[in-house]
Scaffold this motif. Structure first.
Motif, PDB file in Angstrom:
ATOM      1  N   THR A   1       6.805  16.506  -0.595  1.00  0.00           N
ATOM      2  CA  THR A   1       6.046  15.255  -0.609  1.00  0.00           C
ATOM      3  C   THR A   1       6.643  14.245   0.365  1.00  0.00           C
ATOM      4  O   THR A   1       7.858  14.139   0.493  1.00  0.00           O
ATOM      5  N   ALA A   2       5.784  13.505   1.034  1.00  0.00           N
ATOM      6  CA  ALA A   2       6.205  12.394   1.898  1.00  0.00           C
ATOM      7  C   ALA A   2       5.462  11.140   1.448  1.00  0.00           C
ATOM      8  O   ALA A   2       4.249  11.181   1.217  1.00  0.00           O
ATOM      9  N   ILE A   3       6.195  10.036   1.321  1.00  0.00           N
ATOM     10  CA  ILE A   3       5.629   8.790   0.800  1.00  0.00           C
ATOM     11  C   ILE A   3       5.981   7.641   1.734  1.00  0.00           C
ATOM     12  O   ILE A   3       7.118   7.535   2.205  1.00  0.00           O
ATOM     13  N   ALA A   4       5.035   6.776   1.987  1.00  0.00           N
ATOM     14  CA  ALA A   4       5.265   5.577   2.799  1.00  0.00           C
ATOM     15  C   ALA A   4       4.759   4.353   2.058  1.00  0.00           C
ATOM     16  O   ALA A   4       3.841   4.439   1.233  1.00  0.00           O
ATOM     17  N   GLY A   5       5.378   3.208   2.342  1.00  0.00           N
ATOM     18  CA  GLY A   5       4.919   1.939   1.800  1.00  0.00           C
ATOM     19  C   GLY A   5       4.625   0.965   2.927  1.00  0.00           C
ATOM     20  O   GLY A   5       5.426   0.824   3.856  1.00  0.00           O
TER      21      GLY A   5
ATOM     22  N   VAL B   1       0.864  -1.177   0.000  1.00  0.00           N
ATOM     23  CA  VAL B   1       0.000   0.000   0.000  1.00  0.00           C
ATOM     24  C   VAL B   1       0.903   1.230   0.000  1.00  0.00           C
ATOM     25  O   VAL B   1       1.800   1.359   0.845  1.00  0.00           O
ATOM     26  N   PHE B   2       0.693   2.116  -0.952  1.00  0.00           N
ATOM     27  CA  PHE B   2       1.468   3.350  -1.059  1.00  0.00           C
ATOM     28  C   PHE B   2       0.627   4.519  -0.560  1.00  0.00           C
ATOM     29  O   PHE B   2      -0.520   4.692  -0.981  1.00  0.00           O
ATOM     30  N   LEU B   3       1.205   5.310   0.322  1.00  0.00           N
ATOM     31  CA  LEU B   3       0.528   6.474   0.879  1.00  0.00           C
ATOM     32  C   LEU B   3       1.383   7.700   0.606  1.00  0.00           C
ATOM     33  O   LEU B   3       2.593   7.669   0.832  1.00  0.00           O
ATOM     34  N   ALA B   4       0.774   8.764   0.138  1.00  0.00           N
ATOM     35  CA  ALA B   4       1.533   9.985  -0.152  1.00  0.00           C
ATOM     36  C   ALA B   4       0.726  11.205   0.254  1.00  0.00           C
ATOM     37  O   ALA B   4      -0.492  11.256   0.061  1.00  0.00           O
ATOM     38  N   THR B   5       1.414  12.159   0.820  1.00  0.00           N
ATOM     39  CA  THR B   5       0.793  13.431   1.174  1.00  0.00           C
ATOM     40  C   THR B   5       1.804  14.539   0.918  1.00  0.00           C
ATOM     41  O   THR B   5       2.983  14.276   0.688  1.00  0.00           O
ATOM     42  N   GLY B   6       1.337  15.754   0.930  1.00  0.00           N
ATOM     43  CA  GLY B   6       2.236  16.867   0.666  1.00  0.00           C
ATOM     44  C   GLY B   6       1.878  18.074   1.509  1.00  0.00           C
ATOM     45  O   GLY B   6       0.723  18.276   1.884  1.00  0.00           O
ATOM     46  N   ASN B   7       2.895  18.855   1.830  1.00  0.00           N
ATOM     47  CA  ASN B   7       2.680  20.066   2.602  1.00  0.00           C
ATOM     48  C   ASN B   7       3.911  20.955   2.429  1.00  0.00           C
ATOM     49  O   ASN B   7       5.036  20.525   2.710  1.00  0.00           O
TER      50      ASN B   7
END
Length: 206
Positions: free
Chosen positions: A157-161, A88-94
């Motif tokens: 951007t920050a991304i987690a797997g 599962v890939f999760l990405a958000t930005g700030n």
């Protein structure tokens, strides 16, 4: 139709089967905890280029699912036992800074909260296809990573797997007639005069 997901005729595996059941169950659970009116959902190909990653990241906050394959058991016989691997890939930005990207603020959700929600919602989830007496398997969260994508650079951007493992078994109940029925079960609508279309819109939800 077989009511045991491990025992399937070839035609049943065209439209169902354990891997399809896993995909559908994971996607449904993710859409429950990350509403589609607030998060973009999609399928993530394992061979995305940095440019395609950039296209996906423009859709953040983003929730994606990718299939990593399956590892069969060394002791397999007629029935195949294996462990499917998903991410599962999760990405958000700030743009306010790393603290806001990970902790969240009014600009958007923090990556840490997204990870906690996804992992908590999926760990221990039982995958059970419709009308099946037996479940396919139980989801195990096997790893969580703070991802850096090769060739992709976007400082806001920050991304987690989140890596998932799901054990399953598979055995075909098949005679000659069943294999013929499997060939007839594929329904593909396409212009017979045109070649295959390899242009896939990665922004399209599964």
């Amino acid at each position: 139709m077989s009511t045991d997901p491990a025992l399937a005729t070839p035609p049943e595996l065209v439209t169902g089967g354990p891997l399809i059941a896993m995909h559908d169950a994971i996607v449904a659970r993710l859409r429950e905890v990350f509403p589609t009116n607030k998060f973009t959902h999609g399928f993530v190909d394992s061979r995305l280029t940095p440019v395609e990653w950039g296209d996906l990241m423009r859709l953040k906050p983003f929730v994606g699912l990718g299939w990593g394959g399956a590892r069969p058991s060394d002791a397999n016989g007629r029935r195949m036992s294996a462990t499917a691997e998903w991410t599962v890939f999760l990405a958000t930005g700030n743009s306010a800074g790393p603290t806001q990207r990970y902790a969240g603020d009014t600009q958007g959700p923090g990556l840490l909260a997204m990870v906690q929600v996804a992992a908590g919602a999926l760990q221990g989830m039982v995958v059970r296809p419709p009308r099946a007496r037996e479940p396919v398997g139980t989801v195990e969260v096997s790893g969580i990573s703070n991802l850096v994508i090769d060739g992709f650079q976007e400082k806001n951007t920050a991304i987690a797997g989140i890596d998932l493992r799901i054990p399953f078994t598979l055995e075909w109940i098949a005679g000659a007639d069943e294999f013929l029925r499997a060939g007839a079960a594929w329904v593909i609508s396409a212009d017979e005069t045109a070649g295959p279309n390899d242009d896939i819109d990665i922004r399209e939800a599964p």
